[in-house]
Design a protein around this motif. Structure first.
Motif, PDB file in Angstrom:
ATOM      1  N   GLU A   1       0.827  -1.212   0.000  1.00  0.00           N
ATOM      2  CA  GLU A   1       0.000   0.000   0.000  1.00  0.00           C
ATOM      3  C   GLU A   1       0.861   1.261   0.000  1.00  0.00           C
ATOM      4  OE1 GLU A   1      -2.875   2.593  -0.469  1.00  0.00           O
ATOM      5  OE2 GLU A   1      -3.119   0.438  -0.717  1.00  0.00           O
ATOM      6  N   VAL A   2       1.980   1.240   0.701  1.00  0.00           N
ATOM      7  CA  VAL A   2       2.888   2.394   0.694  1.00  0.00           C
ATOM      8  C   VAL A   2       3.411   2.622  -0.723  1.00  0.00           C
ATOM      9  CG1 VAL A   2       5.159   3.220   1.452  1.00  0.00           C
ATOM     10  CG2 VAL A   2       3.557   2.271   3.123  1.00  0.00           C
ATOM     11  N   TYR A   3       3.868   1.568  -1.355  1.00  0.00           N
ATOM     12  CA  TYR A   3       4.369   1.710  -2.726  1.00  0.00           C
ATOM     13  C   TYR A   3       3.253   2.132  -3.690  1.00  0.00           C
ATOM     14  CZ  TYR A   3       9.292   0.471  -2.632  1.00  0.00           C
ATOM     15  OH  TYR A   3      10.657   0.497  -2.449  1.00  0.00           O
ATOM     16  N   ASN A   4       2.044   1.619  -3.482  1.00  0.00           N
ATOM     17  CA  ASN A   4       0.935   2.029  -4.335  1.00  0.00           C
ATOM     18  C   ASN A   4       0.637   3.519  -4.147  1.00  0.00           C
ATOM     19  OD1 ASN A   4       0.722  -0.514  -5.418  1.00  0.00           O
ATOM     20  ND2 ASN A   4      -1.060  -1.091  -4.223  1.00  0.00           N
ATOM     21  N   SER A   5       0.769   4.014  -2.939  1.00  0.00           N
ATOM     22  CA  SER A   5       0.589   5.448  -2.692  1.00  0.00           C
ATOM     23  C   SER A   5       1.643   6.254  -3.439  1.00  0.00           C
ATOM     24  CB  SER A   5       0.669   5.755  -1.193  1.00  0.00           C
ATOM     25  OG  SER A   5      -0.439   5.221  -0.521  1.00  0.00           O
ATOM     26  N   GLU A   8      -1.293  -2.265 -12.288  1.00  0.00           N
ATOM     27  CA  GLU A   8      -2.094  -1.295 -13.052  1.00  0.00           C
ATOM     28  C   GLU A   8      -1.453   0.098 -12.998  1.00  0.00           C
ATOM     29  OE1 GLU A   8      -4.836   0.135 -15.580  1.00  0.00           O
ATOM     30  OE2 GLU A   8      -4.566  -1.965 -15.055  1.00  0.00           O
ATOM     31  N   LEU A   9      -0.980   0.520 -11.828  1.00  0.00           N
ATOM     32  CA  LEU A   9      -0.339   1.831 -11.693  1.00  0.00           C
ATOM     33  C   LEU A   9       0.976   1.895 -12.481  1.00  0.00           C
ATOM     34  CD1 LEU A   9      -1.080   2.426  -7.914  1.00  0.00           C
ATOM     35  CD2 LEU A   9      -1.932   3.831  -9.812  1.00  0.00           C
ATOM     36  N   SER A  13       3.907   3.973 -16.964  1.00  0.00           N
ATOM     37  CA  SER A  13       4.916   3.626 -17.969  1.00  0.00           C
ATOM     38  C   SER A  13       4.732   4.408 -19.267  1.00  0.00           C
ATOM     39  CB  SER A  13       4.895   2.128 -18.257  1.00  0.00           C
ATOM     40  OG  SER A  13       3.702   1.776 -18.932  1.00  0.00           O
ATOM     41  N   LYS A  14       3.568   5.016 -19.441  1.00  0.00           N
ATOM     42  CA  LYS A  14       3.287   5.798 -20.641  1.00  0.00           C
ATOM     43  C   LYS A  14       3.588   7.280 -20.447  1.00  0.00           C
ATOM     44  CE  LYS A  14      -0.288   2.498 -21.708  1.00  0.00           C
ATOM     45  NZ  LYS A  14      -1.692   2.200 -21.621  1.00  0.00           N
ATOM     46  N   MET A  15       4.080   7.639 -19.257  1.00  0.00           N
ATOM     47  CA  MET A  15       4.331   9.040 -18.935  1.00  0.00           C
ATOM     48  C   MET A  15       5.814   9.368 -19.087  1.00  0.00           C
ATOM     49  SD  MET A  15       1.916   9.345 -15.583  1.00  0.00           S
ATOM     50  CE  MET A  15       0.165   9.134 -15.708  1.00  0.00           C
TER      51      MET A  15
END
Length: 179
Positions: free
Chosen positions: A126-130, A162-163, A168-170
């Motif tokens: 969750e930390v990494y997802n944040s 998903e994130l 990866s497109k940015m």
């Protein structure tokens, strides 16, 4: 936790406008405190009396929280507060609140909090997802995030994948030099 750690955590929650969580933490402190440090109760009292004087306290507080210096204070307090933590229940709530503000696009703050949590041995998916949500909001691609998660022994979940796919497109950001 000791009184100083509770003070830092409650002050951080007040700065993040989460008075409900600040009050919950205050109640927790009140049930375990042996000396009843008045400075801790004053944190909530001062904010409440200030709220009644401002026509729109939330707008002012939100504006302050957007400023980098304010977030630096929150992170410094957080770093101090987790120094002696053995039970992470209250800290997990605070981590979520801090990341909620950081996720507005403050990549540097997200990385600094990640480092603080790494040093405390408390990294989660969750930390990494944040952190990844922060990069998404900023429109940047974090570099080597999967490698960092593997190094930290943090599993990737569906949201993580998903994130990573979205970011990866940015445009690529620089690799964090924060340790």
């Amino acid at each position: 936790m000791n009184d100083a750690e509770y003070t830092c955590m409650i002050a951080s929650l007040v700065k993040l406008e989460d008075l409900g969580e600040a009050e919950n933490l205050y109640n927790e402190w009140e049930s375990v405190s042996t000396n009843g440090d008045a400075r801790i109760s004053n944190l909530l009292l001062t904010h409440t009396s200030t709220e009644t004087r401002w026509k729109s306290p939330n707008a002012l507080t939100k504006e302050l929280c957007k400023k980098k210096k304010q977030m630096e204070k929150v992170l410094a307090c957080f770093k101090q507060a987790i120094g002696g933590v053995k039970i992470w229940d209250s800290i997990d709530r605070l981590v979520k609140e801090v990341y909620k503000k950081i996720e507005e696009g403050n990549i540097e703050g997200a990385e600094k909090l990640l480092v603080i949590l790494r040093k405390a041995g408390h990294l989660t998916t969750e930390v990494y997802n944040s952190v990844l949500r922060t990069y998404t909001k900023a429109g940047k691609m974090p570099l080597i995030v999967e490698e960092r998660m593997n190094k930290d022994n943090v599993p990737l979940n569906e949201e993580t994948h998903e994130l990573i796919k979205i970011t990866s497109k940015m445009c690529a950001s620089e690799v964090s030099s924060i340790e």
